[in-house]
Scaffold this active site. Structure first.
Site, PDB file in Angstrom:
ATOM      1  N   ASP A  75       7.431  57.335 -57.518  1.00  0.00           N
ATOM      2  CA  ASP A  75       6.036  57.427 -57.948  1.00  0.00           C
ATOM      3  C   ASP A  75       5.631  58.840 -58.357  1.00  0.00           C
ATOM      4  O   ASP A  75       6.361  59.813 -58.111  1.00  0.00           O
ATOM      5  CB  ASP A  75       5.104  56.900 -56.842  1.00  0.00           C
ATOM      6  CG  ASP A  75       5.572  57.302 -55.449  1.00  0.00           C
ATOM      7  OD1 ASP A  75       6.309  58.301 -55.324  1.00  0.00           O
ATOM      8  OD2 ASP A  75       5.200  56.621 -54.475  1.00  0.00           O
ATOM      9  N   ASN A  78      -0.482  52.313 -43.998  1.00  0.00           N
ATOM     10  CA  ASN A  78      -1.046  50.990 -44.292  1.00  0.00           C
ATOM     11  C   ASN A  78       0.034  49.988 -44.731  1.00  0.00           C
ATOM     12  O   ASN A  78      -0.271  48.914 -45.227  1.00  0.00           O
ATOM     13  CB  ASN A  78      -2.132  51.100 -45.375  1.00  0.00           C
ATOM     14  CG  ASN A  78      -1.576  51.624 -46.700  1.00  0.00           C
ATOM     15  OD1 ASN A  78      -0.384  51.881 -46.812  1.00  0.00           O
ATOM     16  ND2 ASN A  78      -2.445  51.778 -47.697  1.00  0.00           N
ATOM     17  N   HIS A 133       2.330  50.595 -47.078  1.00  0.00           N
ATOM     18  CA  HIS A 133       2.767  50.678 -48.480  1.00  0.00           C
ATOM     19  C   HIS A 133       4.196  51.204 -48.604  1.00  0.00           C
ATOM     20  O   HIS A 133       4.683  51.927 -47.745  1.00  0.00           O
ATOM     21  CB  HIS A 133       1.773  51.480 -49.338  1.00  0.00           C
ATOM     22  CG  HIS A 133       1.767  52.964 -49.138  1.00  0.00           C
ATOM     23  ND1 HIS A 133       0.637  53.730 -49.347  1.00  0.00           N
ATOM     24  CD2 HIS A 133       2.737  53.853 -48.781  1.00  0.00           C
ATOM     25  CE1 HIS A 133       0.937  54.999 -49.132  1.00  0.00           C
ATOM     26  NE2 HIS A 133       2.196  55.102 -48.789  1.00  0.00           N
ATOM     27  N   GLU A 146       0.009  49.466 -52.709  1.00  0.00           N
ATOM     28  CA  GLU A 146      -0.962  49.360 -51.624  1.00  0.00           C
ATOM     29  C   GLU A 146      -1.128  47.890 -51.196  1.00  0.00           C
ATOM     30  O   GLU A 146      -0.732  46.977 -51.944  1.00  0.00           O
ATOM     31  CB  GLU A 146      -2.308  49.924 -52.098  1.00  0.00           C
ATOM     32  CG  GLU A 146      -2.254  51.381 -52.589  1.00  0.00           C
ATOM     33  CD  GLU A 146      -2.089  52.412 -51.465  1.00  0.00           C
ATOM     34  OE1 GLU A 146      -1.427  52.129 -50.447  1.00  0.00           O
ATOM     35  OE2 GLU A 146      -2.620  53.530 -51.623  1.00  0.00           O
TER      36      GLU A 146
HETATM   37  C1  F6R Z   1       6.353  58.743 -51.628  1.00  0.00           C
HETATM   38  C2  F6R Z   1       6.002  57.348 -51.389  1.00  0.00           C
HETATM   39  C3  F6R Z   1       5.187  56.929 -50.207  1.00  0.00           C
HETATM   40  C4  F6R Z   1       5.575  57.621 -48.909  1.00  0.00           C
HETATM   41  C5  F6R Z   1       4.689  57.164 -47.758  1.00  0.00           C
HETATM   42  C6  F6R Z   1       5.019  57.885 -46.467  1.00  0.00           C
HETATM   43  O1  F6R Z   1       7.139  58.865 -52.789  1.00  0.00           O
HETATM   44  O2  F6R Z   1       6.367  56.527 -52.160  1.00  0.00           O
HETATM   45  O3  F6R Z   1       5.289  55.547 -50.055  1.00  0.00           O
HETATM   46  O4  F6R Z   1       6.917  57.344 -48.632  1.00  0.00           O
HETATM   47  O5  F6R Z   1       3.352  57.397 -48.072  1.00  0.00           O
HETATM   48  O6  F6R Z   1       4.734  59.243 -46.615  1.00  0.00           O
HETATM   49  P1  F6R Z   1       5.109  60.304 -45.494  1.00  0.00           P
HETATM   50  O7  F6R Z   1       6.585  60.370 -45.455  1.00  0.00           O
HETATM   51  O8  F6R Z   1       4.499  61.602 -45.972  1.00  0.00           O
HETATM   52  O9  F6R Z   1       4.519  59.815 -44.217  1.00  0.00           O
END
Ligand code: F6R
Length: 237
Positions: A67, A136, A138, A143
């Site tokens: 992303d 959440n 994701h 989302e």
């Molecule tokens: C990042 C992504 C997100 C993160 C998720 C967890 O490229 O796709 O899904 O993996 O938000 O983020 P952290 O590791 O910062 O808790």
């Protein structure tokens, strides 16, 4: 789902790097799917270490990131391109042209998403997709409520996701409201998935992901249907 229990973020990074290295060794032209955020930081540190010790080369590796924020320049330290260049790509022998991240400044975001999908298809199949887990539920920026069959698309970020990521920005208003993300349909086509989940605050959502109902309200719950997922976590499950 195969579960690898570790003690902390350092051990998570080491284990994850072992699995990624194994995959890169096995294949002539490995295609990796990569994630950003806090969780994979120690994975990238360990990959750099292995590269510097002469234990791995990324010369023939291609990568696709999950992303990118919309509206953030790639030279901005908050862009995921900047993150990847500085936390991994600039320190290993990967060819810059083989690293792919959606362009969040593209004039036509819909076309950019289709282009990204085409690039993945042309490359073949993602051999190993690294995923983090949002509070959440994701994966990527899919989302809760995102249809499971979505391909790469533009998303409105949840307020909770913006708040979780606000730590990287000067103020809440600077946190983007939109992003481009690989869809769950795209993610599920990877041959193998490496899910990294670290920290007690994710214990509850991880339990739902693993043992709860498979529902679009918990995007990562779809991983129960993927035949080859390895979870590395420091959470007791
Ligand atoms: C990042 C992504 C997100 C993160 C998720 C967890 O490229 O796709 O899904 O993996 O938000 O983020 P952290 O590791 O910062 O808790």
């Amino acid at each position: 789902m195969k579960i690898v229990k570790v003690r902390n973020k350092e051990e998570l990074g080491k284990k994850a790097a072992e699995l990624v290295t194994e995959k890169v060794y096995q294949l002539q032209k490995p295609i990796l799917g990569l994630a950003t955020g806090s969780t994979p930081e120690t994975l990238y540190e360990n990959l750099i270490r292995k590269y510097k010790d002469g234990k791995i080369s990324f010369n023939h590796t291609t990568t696709f990131n999950l992303d990118e924020y919309v509206g953030i320049d790639k030279n901005d330290s908050n862009s995921y391109r900047y993150y990847m260049d500085h936390k991994l790509f600039n320190s290993i022998d990967i060819k810059q042209e083989n690293t792919h991240i959606p362009d969040g400044l593209a004039d036509n975001l819909e076309e950019e998403c289709q282009y990204y999908e085409r690039l993945i298809k042309e490359a073949g199949k993602i051999d190993l997709q690294v995923l983090g887990l949002g509070l959440n539920g994701h994966i990527g920026f899919n989302e809760p409520g995102t249809p499971f069959d979505k391909r790469t698309h533009v998303v409105e970020l949840d307020q909770s996701t913006r708040e979780a990521n606000a730590r990287f920005f000067n103020q809440m208003d600077d946190v983007p409201t939109q992003a481009l993300t690989m869809g769950i349909g795209t993610i599920m086509e990877a041959s193998e998935i490496l899910l990294l989940v670290q920290g007690e605050k994710k214990a509850e959502i991880l339990k739902e992901v693993m043992n709860g109902e498979i529902t679009e309200e918990v995007p990562a719950s779809i991983l129960q249907r993927h035949p080859r997922v390895t979870l590395i976590t420091d959470i007791d499950i």
